[in-house]
Design a protein around this motif. Structure first.
Motif, mmCIF file in Angstrom:
data_model
loop_
_atom_site.group_PDB
_atom_site.id
_atom_site.type_symbol
_atom_site.label_atom_id
_atom_site.label_comp_id
_atom_site.label_asym_id
_atom_site.label_seq_id
_atom_site.Cartn_x
_atom_site.Cartn_y
_atom_site.Cartn_z
ATOM 1 N N ILE A 138 3.351 10.455 -9.033
ATOM 2 C CA ILE A 138 2.224 11.390 -8.973
ATOM 3 C C ILE A 138 0.878 10.663 -8.915
ATOM 4 C CG2 ILE A 138 2.060 11.714 -11.474
ATOM 5 C CD1 ILE A 138 1.715 14.596 -9.109
ATOM 6 N N ASP A 139 0.765 9.515 -9.575
ATOM 7 C CA ASP A 139 -0.501 8.786 -9.558
ATOM 8 C C ASP A 139 -0.809 8.246 -8.160
ATOM 9 O OD1 ASP A 139 1.735 7.212 -9.919
ATOM 10 O OD2 ASP A 139 0.734 5.756 -11.215
ATOM 11 N N ALA A 140 0.197 7.714 -7.480
ATOM 12 C CA ALA A 140 -0.015 7.216 -6.119
ATOM 13 C C ALA A 140 -0.239 8.370 -5.150
ATOM 14 C CB ALA A 140 1.171 6.369 -5.673
ATOM 15 N N PHE A 141 0.417 9.502 -5.397
ATOM 16 C CA PHE A 141 0.252 10.671 -4.546
ATOM 17 C C PHE A 141 -1.178 11.201 -4.639
ATOM 18 C CE2 PHE A 141 1.058 15.300 -3.731
ATOM 19 C CZ PHE A 141 1.373 15.159 -2.388
ATOM 20 N N ILE A 142 -1.716 11.258 -5.839
ATOM 21 C CA ILE A 142 -3.098 11.699 -6.019
ATOM 22 C C ILE A 142 -4.067 10.681 -5.408
ATOM 23 C CG2 ILE A 142 -4.874 12.138 -7.770
ATOM 24 C CD1 ILE A 142 -2.683 13.490 -9.416
ATOM 25 N N ALA A 143 -3.725 9.393 -5.511
ATOM 26 C CA ALA A 143 -4.551 8.366 -4.872
ATOM 27 C C ALA A 143 -4.543 8.522 -3.356
ATOM 28 C CB ALA A 143 -4.054 6.978 -5.271
ATOM 29 N N LEU A 144 -3.392 8.892 -2.796
ATOM 30 C CA LEU A 144 -3.302 9.105 -1.354
ATOM 31 C C LEU A 144 -4.158 10.305 -0.932
ATOM 32 C CD1 LEU A 144 -1.932 8.238 1.302
ATOM 33 C CD2 LEU A 144 -0.135 9.876 0.778
#
Length: 153
Positions: free
Chosen positions: A81-87
């Motif tokens: 989820i953290d990388a998804f929000i960063a994307l």
């Protein structure tokens, strides 16, 4: 804190607390009721381009496909989820902060001389940040298997 911190903030609450049981449910309900609010403007724009008619069934089918598409995208990004929000941030916030203001300034003010160079420098910085942050979050999500890109990021 540190390695024990979970990316989803509600998972960091003490498990014996009643708040830790109520808050995820409240967050899920709030998210569920917010879907029509953030999806309606996009749905209205897409209806104009794809349906072209006022046929209610076509409009409802397009909205259902839009919701299912959002659900599939959410399922893809749920594990990190953290990388998804960063994307999402790299695709939405970087252009909003660095690229679109420069393009609007070019169009509205039509700068000359050194101001053009400054605008181009900010535009190139925005494009570089856009590419770097997008590749970084895709790499963190595991979508990039290229070793050269992984070493660069």
């Amino acid at each position: 804190y540190g390695a024990q911190t979970q990316p989803v903030i509600t998972l960091n609450l003490p498990p014996e607390s009643p708040v830790s049981h109520f808050l995820p449910l409240a967050f899920a309900l709030a998210s569920l009721f917010n879907v029509p609010l953030f999806l309606l403007p996009a749905a209205l724009q897409l209806e104009v381009y794809f349906t072209g008619a006022v046929d209610v069934w076509k409009i409802n089918a397009m909205r259902a496909i839009l919701i299912c598409g959002c659900a599939v995208i959410s399922l893809i990004g749920k594990d990190s989820i953290d990388a998804f929000i960063a994307l999402i941030g790299s695709f939405c916030c970087v252009p909003l902060a660095f690229i679109f203001p420069v393009l609007c300034h070019f169009k509205l003010c039509q700068p000359e001389g050194k101001k053009v160079l400054l605008n181009v420098a900010v535009l190139l910085l925005g494009l570089a940040l856009f590419v770097y942050t997008s590749l970084s979050s895709l790499n963190q999500m595991g979508f990039l298997r290229n070793e050269r890109i992984s070493e660069f990021i």
